[in-house]
Structure formats: structure tokens, C-alpha cells
Design an enzyme around this catalytic site. Structure first.
Site, PDB file in Angstrom:
ATOM      1  N   ASN A 164       0.898  -1.137  -0.008  1.00  0.00           N
ATOM      2  CA  ASN A 164      -0.047  -0.100   0.042  1.00  0.00           C
ATOM      3  C   ASN A 164       0.899   1.391  -0.179  1.00  0.00           C
ATOM      4  OD1 ASN A 164      -1.964   2.126   0.365  1.00  0.00           O
ATOM      5  ND2 ASN A 164      -2.174   1.666   2.592  1.00  0.00           N
ATOM      6  N   TRP A 165       1.113   1.925  -1.196  1.00  0.00           N
ATOM      7  CA  TRP A 165       1.821   3.057  -1.354  1.00  0.00           C
ATOM      8  C   TRP A 165       1.240   4.296  -0.532  1.00  0.00           C
ATOM      9  CZ3 TRP A 165       4.644   3.426  -6.768  1.00  0.00           C
ATOM     10  CH2 TRP A 165       5.576   2.436  -6.746  1.00  0.00           C
ATOM     11  N   LYS A 166      -0.234   4.259  -0.375  1.00  0.00           N
ATOM     12  CA  LYS A 166      -0.549   5.406   0.331  1.00  0.00           C
ATOM     13  C   LYS A 166      -0.464   6.555  -0.871  1.00  0.00           C
ATOM     14  CE  LYS A 166       0.447   3.911   4.783  1.00  0.00           C
ATOM     15  NZ  LYS A 166       0.126   3.852   6.141  1.00  0.00           N
TER      16      LYS A 166
ATOM     17  N   HIS B 245      -9.565   1.466   4.743  1.00  0.00           N
ATOM     18  CA  HIS B 245      -8.168   1.776   5.625  1.00  0.00           C
ATOM     19  C   HIS B 245      -8.438   2.790   6.514  1.00  0.00           C
ATOM     20  CE1 HIS B 245      -4.035   2.892   6.349  1.00  0.00           C
ATOM     21  NE2 HIS B 245      -3.829   1.843   5.860  1.00  0.00           N
TER      22      HIS B 245
ATOM     23  N   GLU C  67      -6.970   5.069   7.688  1.00  0.00           N
ATOM     24  CA  GLU C  67      -6.827   6.613   7.267  1.00  0.00           C
ATOM     25  C   GLU C  67      -7.880   7.058   6.355  1.00  0.00           C
ATOM     26  OE1 GLU C  67      -3.045   6.047   5.173  1.00  0.00           O
ATOM     27  OE2 GLU C  67      -2.250   5.301   7.113  1.00  0.00           O
TER      28      GLU C  67
ATOM     29  N   GLU D  25      -5.324  -4.358  10.964  1.00  0.00           N
ATOM     30  CA  GLU D  25      -4.578  -3.523  10.928  1.00  0.00           C
ATOM     31  C   GLU D  25      -4.835  -2.608  12.245  1.00  0.00           C
ATOM     32  OE1 GLU D  25      -2.533  -2.500   7.117  1.00  0.00           O
ATOM     33  OE2 GLU D  25      -4.171  -1.248   7.072  1.00  0.00           O
TER      34      GLU D  25
ATOM     35  N   GLY E  54       2.520   2.720  10.670  1.00  0.00           N
ATOM     36  CA  GLY E  54       3.477   3.670  10.658  1.00  0.00           C
ATOM     37  C   GLY E  54       4.202   4.186  11.970  1.00  0.00           C
TER      38      GLY E  54
ATOM     39  N   SER F 182       3.256  -1.523  10.529  1.00  0.00           N
ATOM     40  CA  SER F 182       4.876  -1.709  10.688  1.00  0.00           C
ATOM     41  C   SER F 182       5.500  -2.698  10.695  1.00  0.00           C
ATOM     42  CB  SER F 182       4.916  -1.073  12.238  1.00  0.00           C
ATOM     43  OG  SER F 182       4.654   0.073  12.586  1.00  0.00           O
TER      44      SER F 182
ATOM     45  N   GLY G 110       2.691  -0.782   4.049  1.00  0.00           N
ATOM     46  CA  GLY G 110       2.844   0.606   3.949  1.00  0.00           C
ATOM     47  C   GLY G 110       4.285   0.986   3.782  1.00  0.00           C
ATOM     48  N   GLY G 111       4.747   1.648   4.635  1.00  0.00           N
ATOM     49  CA  GLY G 111       5.860   2.160   4.559  1.00  0.00           C
ATOM     50  C   GLY G 111       7.215   1.262   3.763  1.00  0.00           C
TER      51      GLY G 111
HETATM   52  C1  PEP Z   1      -0.817   0.512   6.031  1.00  0.00           C
HETATM   53  O1  PEP Z   1      -0.978   1.640   5.738  1.00  0.00           O
HETATM   54  O2  PEP Z   1      -1.863  -0.312   5.571  1.00  0.00           O
HETATM   55  C2  PEP Z   1       0.276   0.153   6.750  1.00  0.00           C
HETATM   56  C3  PEP Z   1       0.287  -1.025   7.182  1.00  0.00           C
HETATM   57  O3  PEP Z   1       1.359   0.972   6.833  1.00  0.00           O
HETATM   58  P1  PEP Z   1       2.582   0.476   7.622  1.00  0.00           P
HETATM   59  O4  PEP Z   1       3.171  -0.557   6.977  1.00  0.00           O
HETATM   60  O5  PEP Z   1       3.640   1.870   7.305  1.00  0.00           O
HETATM   61  O6  PEP Z   1       2.511   0.599   8.996  1.00  0.00           O
END
Ligand code: PEP
Length: 226
Positions: free
Chosen positions: A7-9, A86, A88, A152, A158, A190, A211-212
Site C-alpha cells: 500500500n503506497w498510500k 483503511h 486513514e 491492522e 506507521g 509496521s 505501507g512504509g
Molecule cells: C498501511 O498503511 O496499511 C500500513 C500497514 O502501513 P505501515 O506498514 O507503514 O505501518
């Protein structure tokens, strides 16, 4: 075989697309890989050898909904799945459980696999079962043959903080117990190349939503080969 979703956001650009495609196309893995870039970059993934997903869609296929993404058009662009609900989107764009459920229906109607995100906030950790129950209530009895859930915990996204593998095991077992043993469940929050292997070993974990770390092609490549 595990499902590894990037997930690049709202990150990435044409240079990252090229580097990512080159690195990930060279991988040999039995895992299923999905990349969910920002909608504006989806077409740049035409040469990607794996699956492409969207990060969100609207619950109608077309109409006067300025700024929204049509699930029908996402399908036409080559998306195979779409992230729905999600944290966010829930926190910043007011997505309720009702809206998430309608988006799930819209995704299925357009033959997109919905990846439905659920999870408790930091101040809800003690009542996580109650929170998850409320978020999945509507899905009980719904057609879920083509649906993926992603647990999640919001406090983990993050932040570098992750639940123990026992906690992940328990949360995913809880979800499967409510929705059906065969519903694929991912863990997200994370995840990186150092902790992915132990999470993937958890028996209830069918994959990861990342994500990251998905913005670093080498690190993401390592995870996809675990
Ligand atoms: C996400 O945005 O779904 C996520 C899991 O982010 P991260 O891996 O950066 O915590």
C-alpha cells in the site's frame, strides 16, 4: 503461499514505479504479490507481472461524485482488487462501517477483490474484540468467497509498534471464527524485512499489508520471498 500487498498510500512517483517494477518483476516467489499505488499511477503498472490494486473506490459505479474513483473504471484499468476501509480513510474521510460495507458490495459487483481493513485504535486496545465485532458485524452472512480481510491495529500503522505474534494469532483467529475459517486474513502495521518472517509463520496469517516498507523495492522484494 501468502498474499503480500503493497500500500503506497499517497506516495511514489514515476521513478519509484520503474524501480519497483524492475525489482519485483525479477522475483521468483510462490507468494501472490499485489501493488496498490495512488490511482494516478495505476496505468504506469501495465508491465507489472503481478497484481495491481486500488487503495479505495466509491460505492457507485458512475455519476455526479466529483473526485471519487469508480470501481468499474478501476476494473477496466486492470485492477484486480481494492483496499476498502483503511483506517486513514475511516479517520480522515469519515468512512463508517456502513460506507465500508457498501464499498465492499461495489467492489464485488465489479469483480474486484475487496481487501477490507479493520482494527482497533490505541485507546481501544482493551476492547479490541468489541471493536472488531462491530466492524465485521455487517459481513456476517454476506458473500465472502472473494473477500480478503486485513487486521491492522491503528496504533501499529506507521509507528514501528507491533502486536506480539500471539496477539496477531488471536486477533486473526477471532476474525475467522466470526466470518468463516476460509476467509483470508492479512496482518498490517509496521511490517518490515526484520519482523515479516515471524509474522508470516503465525498459522492464522494468510499474508501482509505493507505501507512504509513497500516504498523500498529491495526491502519489499525481500519480504515477498519469505
Ligand atoms: C498501511 O498503511 O496499511 C500500513 C500497514 O502501513 P505501515 O506498514 O507503514 O505501518
Amino acid at each position: 503461499m501468502k498474499i503480500i500487498v503493497a500500500n503506497w498510500k499517497m506516495n511514489g512517483d514515476l521513478d519509484l514505479v520503474s524501480a519497483f517494477i524492475e525489482r519485483i518483476n525479477a522475483i521468483e516467489t510462490k507468494n501472490t504479490i499485489v501493488v496498490c499505488p495512488p490511482a494516478a499511477l495505476i496505468r504506469e503498472f501495465n508491465d507489472f507481472h503481478h497484481l495491481i490494486g486500488a487503495q479505495n473506490c466509491f460505492y457507485e459505479d458512475k455519476g455526479a461524485f466529483t473526485g471519487e474513483n469508480s470501481p468499474k473504471l478501476l476494473k477496466k484499468l486492470g485492477c484486480g482488487c481494492v483496499i476498502i476501509g483503511h483506517s486513514e480513510r475511516r479517520a480522515l474521510f469519515g468512512e463508517t462501517d456502513e460506507i465500508v460495507f457498501k464499498k465492499h458490495e461495489a467492489a464485488l459487483r465489479n469483480e474486484l477483490i475487496p481487501i477490507v481493513c479493520i482494527g482497533e485504535k490505541a485507546n481501544e486496545r482493551v476492547q479490541w474484540k468489541h471493536v472488531l465485532t462491530k466492524q465485521i458485524e455487517k459481513f456476517i452472512g454476506a458473500p465472502l468467497q472473494n473477500t480478503i480481510f486485513a487486521y491492522e491495529p491503528v496504533w501499529s500503522i506507521g509507528t514501528g509498534m507491533i502486536p506480539t505474534t500471539e496477539e496477531i494469532q488471536e486477533a486473526l483467529a477471532f476474525i475467522k471464527n466470526k466470518l468463516g475459517r476460509n476467509v483470508p486474513c492479512l496482518y498490517g502495521g509496521s511490517v518490515n524485512a526484520s519482523n515479516a518472517e515471524s509474522i508470516l509463520k503465525v498459522d492464522t496469517v494468510d499474508g501482509l499489508l505493507i505501507g512504509g516498507a513497500s516504498l523500498k523495492p529491495d526491502e519489499f522484494a525481500k519480504i515477498t520471498m519469505m
